[in-house]
Design a protein around this motif. Structure first.
Motif, PDB file in Angstrom:
ATOM      1  N   GLN A  42     -37.830 -53.289   4.055  1.00  0.00           N
ATOM      2  CA  GLN A  42     -36.364 -53.429   4.019  1.00  0.00           C
ATOM      3  C   GLN A  42     -35.937 -54.843   4.416  1.00  0.00           C
ATOM      4  O   GLN A  42     -35.020 -55.405   3.820  1.00  0.00           O
ATOM      5  CB  GLN A  42     -35.714 -52.387   4.949  1.00  0.00           C
ATOM      6  N   MET A  43     -36.602 -55.419   5.386  1.00  0.00           N
ATOM      7  CA  MET A  43     -36.264 -56.788   5.800  1.00  0.00           C
ATOM      8  C   MET A  43     -36.572 -57.783   4.684  1.00  0.00           C
ATOM      9  O   MET A  43     -35.800 -58.716   4.451  1.00  0.00           O
ATOM     10  CB  MET A  43     -37.025 -57.156   7.065  1.00  0.00           C
ATOM     11  N   LEU A  44     -37.706 -57.598   4.007  1.00  0.00           N
ATOM     12  CA  LEU A  44     -38.044 -58.478   2.889  1.00  0.00           C
ATOM     13  C   LEU A  44     -37.013 -58.368   1.769  1.00  0.00           C
ATOM     14  O   LEU A  44     -36.598 -59.372   1.186  1.00  0.00           O
ATOM     15  CB  LEU A  44     -39.430 -58.142   2.342  1.00  0.00           C
ATOM     16  N   MET A  47     -33.931 -60.235   2.823  1.00  0.00           N
ATOM     17  CA  MET A  47     -34.131 -61.684   2.764  1.00  0.00           C
ATOM     18  C   MET A  47     -34.077 -62.199   1.331  1.00  0.00           C
ATOM     19  O   MET A  47     -33.487 -63.250   1.061  1.00  0.00           O
ATOM     20  CB  MET A  47     -35.470 -62.059   3.404  1.00  0.00           C
ATOM     21  N   MET A  48     -34.685 -61.463   0.408  1.00  0.00           N
ATOM     22  CA  MET A  48     -34.678 -61.901  -0.992  1.00  0.00           C
ATOM     23  C   MET A  48     -33.259 -61.875  -1.560  1.00  0.00           C
ATOM     24  O   MET A  48     -32.876 -62.785  -2.306  1.00  0.00           O
ATOM     25  CB  MET A  48     -35.612 -61.025  -1.812  1.00  0.00           C
ATOM     26  N   ILE A  49     -32.491 -60.861  -1.209  1.00  0.00           N
ATOM     27  CA  ILE A  49     -31.110 -60.783  -1.686  1.00  0.00           C
ATOM     28  C   ILE A  49     -30.297 -61.942  -1.124  1.00  0.00           C
ATOM     29  O   ILE A  49     -29.496 -62.567  -1.840  1.00  0.00           O
ATOM     30  CB  ILE A  49     -30.487 -59.421  -1.314  1.00  0.00           C
ATOM     31  N   GLN A  50     -30.504 -62.278   0.155  1.00  0.00           N
ATOM     32  CA  GLN A  50     -29.775 -63.381   0.770  1.00  0.00           C
ATOM     33  C   GLN A  50     -30.145 -64.718   0.146  1.00  0.00           C
ATOM     34  O   GLN A  50     -29.331 -65.639   0.116  1.00  0.00           O
ATOM     35  CB  GLN A  50     -30.046 -63.426   2.272  1.00  0.00           C
ATOM     36  N   GLN A  53     -32.185 -63.870  -4.902  1.00  0.00           N
ATOM     37  CA  GLN A  53     -33.139 -63.275  -5.830  1.00  0.00           C
ATOM     38  C   GLN A  53     -32.901 -61.777  -5.912  1.00  0.00           C
ATOM     39  O   GLN A  53     -32.500 -61.156  -4.942  1.00  0.00           O
ATOM     40  CB  GLN A  53     -34.572 -63.502  -5.351  1.00  0.00           C
ATOM     41  N   LYS A  54     -33.129 -61.229  -7.097  1.00  0.00           N
ATOM     42  CA  LYS A  54     -33.051 -59.784  -7.245  1.00  0.00           C
ATOM     43  C   LYS A  54     -34.464 -59.235  -7.067  1.00  0.00           C
ATOM     44  O   LYS A  54     -35.333 -59.465  -7.907  1.00  0.00           O
ATOM     45  CB  LYS A  54     -32.501 -59.408  -8.614  1.00  0.00           C
ATOM     46  N   PRO A  55     -34.710 -58.523  -5.978  1.00  0.00           N
ATOM     47  CA  PRO A  55     -36.085 -58.085  -5.691  1.00  0.00           C
ATOM     48  C   PRO A  55     -36.522 -56.927  -6.577  1.00  0.00           C
ATOM     49  O   PRO A  55     -35.938 -55.854  -6.560  1.00  0.00           O
ATOM     50  CB  PRO A  55     -36.017 -57.649  -4.228  1.00  0.00           C
ATOM     51  N   SER A  56     -37.546 -57.171  -7.379  1.00  0.00           N
ATOM     52  CA  SER A  56     -38.125 -56.088  -8.157  1.00  0.00           C
ATOM     53  C   SER A  56     -39.136 -55.355  -7.269  1.00  0.00           C
ATOM     54  O   SER A  56     -39.665 -55.924  -6.316  1.00  0.00           O
ATOM     55  CB  SER A  56     -38.824 -56.624  -9.405  1.00  0.00           C
ATOM     56  N   GLU A  57     -39.383 -54.095  -7.568  1.00  0.00           N
ATOM     57  CA  GLU A  57     -40.318 -53.310  -6.760  1.00  0.00           C
ATOM     58  C   GLU A  57     -41.724 -53.914  -6.809  1.00  0.00           C
ATOM     59  O   GLU A  57     -42.423 -53.924  -5.800  1.00  0.00           O
ATOM     60  CB  GLU A  57     -40.354 -51.856  -7.239  1.00  0.00           C
ATOM     61  N   LYS A  58     -42.114 -54.432  -7.964  1.00  0.00           N
ATOM     62  CA  LYS A  58     -43.440 -55.011  -8.104  1.00  0.00           C
ATOM     63  C   LYS A  58     -43.597 -56.226  -7.186  1.00  0.00           C
ATOM     64  O   LYS A  58     -44.590 -56.345  -6.456  1.00  0.00           O
ATOM     65  CB  LYS A  58     -43.683 -55.415  -9.555  1.00  0.00           C
ATOM     66  N   LYS A  59     -42.613 -57.118  -7.215  1.00  0.00           N
ATOM     67  CA  LYS A  59     -42.680 -58.320  -6.396  1.00  0.00           C
ATOM     68  C   LYS A  59     -42.628 -57.962  -4.915  1.00  0.00           C
ATOM     69  O   LYS A  59     -43.341 -58.550  -4.093  1.00  0.00           O
ATOM     70  CB  LYS A  59     -41.539 -59.260  -6.755  1.00  0.00           C
ATOM     71  N   LEU A  60     -41.804 -56.987  -4.573  1.00  0.00           N
ATOM     72  CA  LEU A  60     -41.680 -56.548  -3.186  1.00  0.00           C
ATOM     73  C   LEU A  60     -43.001 -55.968  -2.686  1.00  0.00           C
ATOM     74  O   LEU A  60     -43.451 -56.287  -1.585  1.00  0.00           O
ATOM     75  CB  LEU A  60     -40.561 -55.518  -3.081  1.00  0.00           C
ATOM     76  N   GLN A  62     -45.983 -56.634  -3.842  1.00  0.00           N
ATOM     77  CA  GLN A  62     -46.941 -57.726  -3.738  1.00  0.00           C
ATOM     78  C   GLN A  62     -46.778 -58.464  -2.416  1.00  0.00           C
ATOM     79  O   GLN A  62     -47.760 -58.799  -1.747  1.00  0.00           O
ATOM     80  CB  GLN A  62     -46.776 -58.712  -4.896  1.00  0.00           C
ATOM     81  N   MET A  63     -45.547 -58.714  -2.025  1.00  0.00           N
ATOM     82  CA  MET A  63     -45.288 -59.424  -0.774  1.00  0.00           C
ATOM     83  C   MET A  63     -45.714 -58.589   0.427  1.00  0.00           C
ATOM     84  O   MET A  63     -46.321 -59.109   1.368  1.00  0.00           O
ATOM     85  CB  MET A  63     -43.812 -59.800  -0.670  1.00  0.00           C
ATOM     86  N   VAL A  64     -45.415 -57.298   0.408  1.00  0.00           N
ATOM     87  CA  VAL A  64     -45.798 -56.413   1.512  1.00  0.00           C
ATOM     88  C   VAL A  64     -47.315 -56.335   1.624  1.00  0.00           C
ATOM     89  O   VAL A  64     -47.883 -56.451   2.721  1.00  0.00           O
ATOM     90  CB  VAL A  64     -45.185 -55.008   1.332  1.00  0.00           C
ATOM     91  N   ASN A  65     -48.010 -56.171   0.483  1.00  0.00           N
ATOM     92  CA  ASN A  65     -49.472 -56.109   0.502  1.00  0.00           C
ATOM     93  C   ASN A  65     -50.083 -57.423   0.958  1.00  0.00           C
ATOM     94  O   ASN A  65     -51.088 -57.439   1.670  1.00  0.00           O
ATOM     95  CB  ASN A  65     -50.006 -55.706  -0.865  1.00  0.00           C
ATOM     96  N   SER A  66     -49.480 -58.524   0.566  1.00  0.00           N
ATOM     97  CA  SER A  66     -49.962 -59.829   0.989  1.00  0.00           C
ATOM     98  C   SER A  66     -49.834 -59.988   2.501  1.00  0.00           C
ATOM     99  O   SER A  66     -50.754 -60.485   3.166  1.00  0.00           O
ATOM    100  CB  SER A  66     -49.169 -60.919   0.279  1.00  0.00           C
ATOM    101  N   MET A  67     -48.723 -59.556   3.041  1.00  0.00           N
ATOM    102  CA  MET A  67     -48.528 -59.654   4.490  1.00  0.00           C
ATOM    103  C   MET A  67     -49.506 -58.749   5.237  1.00  0.00           C
ATOM    104  O   MET A  67     -50.069 -59.135   6.259  1.00  0.00           O
ATOM    105  CB  MET A  67     -47.091 -59.308   4.857  1.00  0.00           C
ATOM    106  N   LYS A  68     -49.732 -57.549   4.715  1.00  0.00           N
ATOM    107  CA  LYS A  68     -50.676 -56.632   5.368  1.00  0.00           C
ATOM    108  C   LYS A  68     -52.090 -57.197   5.340  1.00  0.00           C
ATOM    109  O   LYS A  68     -52.834 -57.084   6.303  1.00  0.00           O
ATOM    110  CB  LYS A  68     -50.642 -55.266   4.700  1.00  0.00           C
TER     111      LYS A  68
END
Length: 76
Positions: A42-44, A47-50, A53-60, A62-68
């Motif tokens: 949710q925070m990501l 941040m993307m909306i701010q 950027q319009k956050p797509s589920e795929k990009k979101l 990818q970012m979550v998996n990258s952070m993990k």
């Protein structure tokens, strides 16, 4: 025992307690951050909306998996 010996024992105990406490606290903090990452999905998204950027589920995802995966790399 003389007073000097007691003073030395107390100083050694304080130093040992401080060192052991430091490493125990460090381990506990690492485990806490590993189990509860400071940034969630949710925070990501927010941040993307701010950033305009319009956050797509795929990009979101990818970012979550990258952070993990980055959290796992820091373990020794």
């Amino acid at each position: 025992m003389s007073t000097g010996v007691w003073i030395v024992l107390v100083i050694i105990a304080l130093i040992a307690g401080t060192v052991i406490g430091f490493f125990v606290a460090r381990r506990a903090q690492e485990n806490y951050l590993k189990n509860n990452p400071p940034i969630n999905e949710q925070m990501l998204r927010t941040m993307m909306i701010q950033m305009g950027q319009k956050p797509s589920e795929k990009k979101l995802r990818q970012m979550v998996n990258s952070m993990k995966s980055n959290y796992g790399k820091n373990d020794k």
